[in-house]
Design a protein around this motif. Structure first.
Motif, PDB file in Angstrom:
ATOM      1  N   MET A 140       0.844  -1.193   0.000  1.00  0.00           N
ATOM      2  CA  MET A 140       0.000   0.000   0.000  1.00  0.00           C
ATOM      3  C   MET A 140       0.884   1.250   0.000  1.00  0.00           C
ATOM      4  N   PRO A 141       0.517   2.280  -0.803  1.00  0.00           N
ATOM      5  CA  PRO A 141       1.276   3.528  -0.767  1.00  0.00           C
ATOM      6  C   PRO A 141       1.315   4.093   0.644  1.00  0.00           C
ATOM      7  N   ALA A 142       2.349   4.882   0.931  1.00  0.00           N
ATOM      8  CA  ALA A 142       2.493   5.444   2.271  1.00  0.00           C
ATOM      9  C   ALA A 142       1.449   6.511   2.563  1.00  0.00           C
ATOM     10  N   LEU A 143       0.719   6.963   1.554  1.00  0.00           N
ATOM     11  CA  LEU A 143      -0.355   7.942   1.746  1.00  0.00           C
ATOM     12  C   LEU A 143      -1.541   7.545   0.883  1.00  0.00           C
ATOM     13  N   ALA A 144      -2.682   7.284   1.508  1.00  0.00           N
ATOM     14  CA  ALA A 144      -3.863   6.880   0.749  1.00  0.00           C
ATOM     15  C   ALA A 144      -5.120   7.075   1.579  1.00  0.00           C
ATOM     16  N   VAL A 145      -6.209   7.421   0.899  1.00  0.00           N
ATOM     17  CA  VAL A 145      -7.535   7.401   1.511  1.00  0.00           C
ATOM     18  C   VAL A 145      -8.044   5.969   1.384  1.00  0.00           C
ATOM     19  N   THR A 146      -8.458   5.359   2.494  1.00  0.00           N
ATOM     20  CA  THR A 146      -8.927   3.971   2.441  1.00  0.00           C
ATOM     21  C   THR A 146     -10.439   3.858   2.558  1.00  0.00           C
ATOM     22  N   SER A 147     -11.095   4.889   3.070  1.00  0.00           N
ATOM     23  CA  SER A 147     -12.561   4.899   3.074  1.00  0.00           C
ATOM     24  C   SER A 147     -13.052   6.333   3.067  1.00  0.00           C
ATOM     25  N   LEU A 148     -14.240   6.530   2.519  1.00  0.00           N
ATOM     26  CA  LEU A 148     -14.814   7.872   2.405  1.00  0.00           C
ATOM     27  C   LEU A 148     -16.331   7.766   2.517  1.00  0.00           C
ATOM     28  N   ILE A 149     -16.921   8.574   3.396  1.00  0.00           N
ATOM     29  CA  ILE A 149     -18.378   8.655   3.529  1.00  0.00           C
ATOM     30  C   ILE A 149     -18.787  10.104   3.316  1.00  0.00           C
ATOM     31  N   LEU A 150     -19.685  10.319   2.359  1.00  0.00           N
ATOM     32  CA  LEU A 150     -20.228  11.637   2.081  1.00  0.00           C
ATOM     33  C   LEU A 150     -21.666  11.672   2.593  1.00  0.00           C
ATOM     34  N   SER A 151     -21.982  12.660   3.407  1.00  0.00           N
ATOM     35  CA  SER A 151     -23.344  12.818   3.914  1.00  0.00           C
ATOM     36  C   SER A 151     -23.857  14.209   3.582  1.00  0.00           C
ATOM     37  N   HIS A 152     -24.916  14.257   2.771  1.00  0.00           N
ATOM     38  CA  HIS A 152     -25.538  15.512   2.353  1.00  0.00           C
ATOM     39  C   HIS A 152     -24.518  16.475   1.754  1.00  0.00           C
ATOM     40  N   PHE A 153     -23.618  15.918   0.963  1.00  0.00           N
ATOM     41  CA  PHE A 153     -22.567  16.709   0.317  1.00  0.00           C
ATOM     42  C   PHE A 153     -22.879  16.809  -1.172  1.00  0.00           C
ATOM     43  N   ARG A 154     -23.172  18.027  -1.632  1.00  0.00           N
ATOM     44  CA  ARG A 154     -23.535  18.255  -3.033  1.00  0.00           C
ATOM     45  C   ARG A 154     -24.683  17.321  -3.440  1.00  0.00           C
ATOM     46  N   SER A 155     -24.479  16.509  -4.465  1.00  0.00           N
ATOM     47  CA  SER A 155     -25.552  15.631  -4.969  1.00  0.00           C
ATOM     48  C   SER A 155     -25.614  14.299  -4.232  1.00  0.00           C
ATOM     49  N   HIS A 156     -24.745  14.083  -3.269  1.00  0.00           N
ATOM     50  CA  HIS A 156     -24.668  12.807  -2.554  1.00  0.00           C
ATOM     51  C   HIS A 156     -25.375  12.931  -1.194  1.00  0.00           C
ATOM     52  N   ARG A 157     -26.533  12.233  -1.066  1.00  0.00           N
ATOM     53  CA  ARG A 157     -27.189  12.224   0.249  1.00  0.00           C
ATOM     54  C   ARG A 157     -26.397  11.363   1.218  1.00  0.00           C
ATOM     55  N   ARG A 158     -26.058  10.168   0.787  1.00  0.00           N
ATOM     56  CA  ARG A 158     -25.138   9.326   1.559  1.00  0.00           C
ATOM     57  C   ARG A 158     -24.435   8.379   0.599  1.00  0.00           C
ATOM     58  N   THR A 159     -23.139   8.494   0.550  1.00  0.00           N
ATOM     59  CA  THR A 159     -22.323   7.653  -0.315  1.00  0.00           C
ATOM     60  C   THR A 159     -21.161   7.110   0.503  1.00  0.00           C
ATOM     61  N   GLU A 160     -20.959   5.796   0.419  1.00  0.00           N
ATOM     62  CA  GLU A 160     -19.838   5.158   1.106  1.00  0.00           C
ATOM     63  C   GLU A 160     -18.950   4.479   0.066  1.00  0.00           C
ATOM     64  N   MET A 161     -17.647   4.720   0.147  1.00  0.00           N
ATOM     65  CA  MET A 161     -16.703   4.155  -0.794  1.00  0.00           C
ATOM     66  C   MET A 161     -15.492   3.628  -0.034  1.00  0.00           C
ATOM     67  N   ALA A 162     -14.991   2.471  -0.456  1.00  0.00           N
ATOM     68  CA  ALA A 162     -13.795   1.884   0.145  1.00  0.00           C
ATOM     69  C   ALA A 162     -12.722   1.751  -0.925  1.00  0.00           C
ATOM     70  N   PHE A 163     -11.498   2.093  -0.569  1.00  0.00           N
ATOM     71  CA  PHE A 163     -10.399   2.099  -1.525  1.00  0.00           C
ATOM     72  C   PHE A 163      -9.253   1.238  -1.001  1.00  0.00           C
ATOM     73  N   ASP A 164      -8.540   0.630  -1.941  1.00  0.00           N
ATOM     74  CA  ASP A 164      -7.413  -0.221  -1.555  1.00  0.00           C
ATOM     75  C   ASP A 164      -6.072   0.415  -1.902  1.00  0.00           C
ATOM     76  N   ALA A 165      -6.075   1.718  -2.152  1.00  0.00           N
ATOM     77  CA  ALA A 165      -4.879   2.530  -2.393  1.00  0.00           C
ATOM     78  C   ALA A 165      -4.386   2.496  -3.829  1.00  0.00           C
ATOM     79  N   ARG A 166      -5.002   1.682  -4.697  1.00  0.00           N
ATOM     80  CA  ARG A 166      -4.695   1.791  -6.118  1.00  0.00           C
ATOM     81  C   ARG A 166      -5.293   3.094  -6.660  1.00  0.00           C
ATOM     82  N   PRO A 167      -4.865   3.561  -7.836  1.00  0.00           N
ATOM     83  CA  PRO A 167      -5.556   4.678  -8.477  1.00  0.00           C
ATOM     84  C   PRO A 167      -7.045   4.366  -8.621  1.00  0.00           C
TER      85      PRO A 167
END
Length: 371
Positions: free
Chosen positions: A1-28
């Protein structure tokens, strides 16, 4: 895994996203879907994990989902230099943005100490042919990536300048008042000048030391109207003192770091960036972002997170593939958007892919497979 990465992201009432959950494994990360579906909103959410107003330069109230108007919240997990961090940032209606790191309230500047981030958005495609303000902002974002304290110097300078401008507009002639404010401006301005020069030097060295499919740009920091830029706090103090009469006639400060410009020349052709083709201008921008990332990787100990909105625009298939190769060689987590999955085929299994769609006014995301 890269030494710097976002591994999870939750957006709540942000712009067009009421609730969005995303998980990342550090790849592009390739994010695709039709225009207006909410792709860029995901990148903007990631950009709020850095100090400032994000890649759209939006105020806290501007990003809240309508019509609910209940405020917004982002939660993310970050892997940074072998440490795990939980980041939350949110804003209630009418309130400024709040940040917490690992459950403790933090200043926005603290985000710059655990993560570095660079971005390229379509509005920057006209960087070389429009006014100096956009290039100055680009220069300061580059500078901030190396020196998070640069923002404080800019704020100190601008606050003192606003007071000086008020005196100028009111035609106040008390030299003592001007001298006190100009001393503050010169001290902060000298820091700004030094930080900017260091950033340009670091990026230039990173371009010179790399073999890349993208053209190098020779960068120069210019003064107003393309003239020579001041070099020190002493130069600034002298310019402010001798410029008072002229500034009073204009009602504002006409010299200083706030009037700087960034000049760029397509090095291989000796052509100013403003005279290069649209495709060449885009390639020069990408080259600078990649060089900035390489230099940051040396300073920070990890390549920065890259946010590349509609990055495939104006790039042919060969150069697009070259960009993906460079991102992977750098080891950076890059979030990229485009209208179709086919734009990212050259990445294959080296990347994650998410499809963003708009359903009944809400953005939805679903992970897909790149083959």
């Amino acid at each position: 895994m890269p030494a710097l990465a976002v591994t999870s992201l939750i957006l709540s009432h942000f712009r067009s996203h009421r609730r969005t959950e995303m998980a990342f494994d550090a790849r592009p990360v390739a994010i695709f879907g039709p225009n207006g579906a909410g792709k860029t909103n995901v990148l903007e959410a990631v950009s709020f994990l850095s100090p400032g107003r994000g890649l759209r330069r939006a105020g806290a109230d501007e990003v809240a989902r309508r019509p609910e108007a209940v405020g917004w919240k982002l939660k993310a997990e970050l892997q940074s230099l072998h440490q795990h961090h939980e980041v939350e940032t949110f804003a209630e209606p009418g309130a400024s943005r709040t940040v917490s790191i690992d459950g403790k309230a933090a200043a926005q500047a603290a985000l710059g100490r655990i993560a570095r981030m660079l971005w390229l958005v379509p509005a920057m495609d006209r960087l070389w042919i429009e006014g100096a303000e956009g290039r100055r902002r680009f220069l300061d974002r580059m500078t901030l990536s190396f020196e998070p304290g640069h923002a404080e110097a800019v704020l100190t300078y601008e606050k003192a300048m606003r007071e000086r401008n008020r005196l100028l507009r009111d035609e106040v002639r008390d030299a003592g008042w001007y001298a006190a404010l100009e001393a503050q401006m010169a001290e902060a301005g000298g820091i700004i000048l030094a930080n900017r020069r260091n950033a340009v030097s670091r990026v230039a060295a990173a371009q010179d030391g790399a073999e890349t499919a993208f053209p190098a740009a020779d960068l120069t920091i210019l003064g107003p109207d393309g003239g020579d830029a001041p070099q020190s706090a002493e130069d600034l103090a002298e310019a402010f003192t001798f410029g008072r009469s002229r500034d009073m006639a204009a009602g504002r400060t006409l010299s200083g770091p706030h009037r700087a410009d960034l000049g760029a020349v397509y090095a291989a052709k000796g052509v100013p960036a403003a005279q290069a083709s649209t495709g060449e201008q885009k390639a020069l921008l990408i080259s600078l972002i990649l060089a900035n990332a390489r230099a940051l990787a040396e300073d920070f100990g990890a390549p920065p997170i890259l946010l590349l909105d509609e990055v495939a625009a104006h790039l042919d298939a060969g150069r697009r593939a070259a960009l993906y190769d460079e991102i992977c060689a750098l080891g950076a987590q890059a979030f990229m958007t485009g209208t179709g999955l086919e734009l990212f085929e050259a990445l294959g299994p080296r990347a994650q892919a998410f499809e963003v769609a708009e359903v009944n006014g809400l953005s939805t995301t679903e992970e897909r497979t790149l083959t």
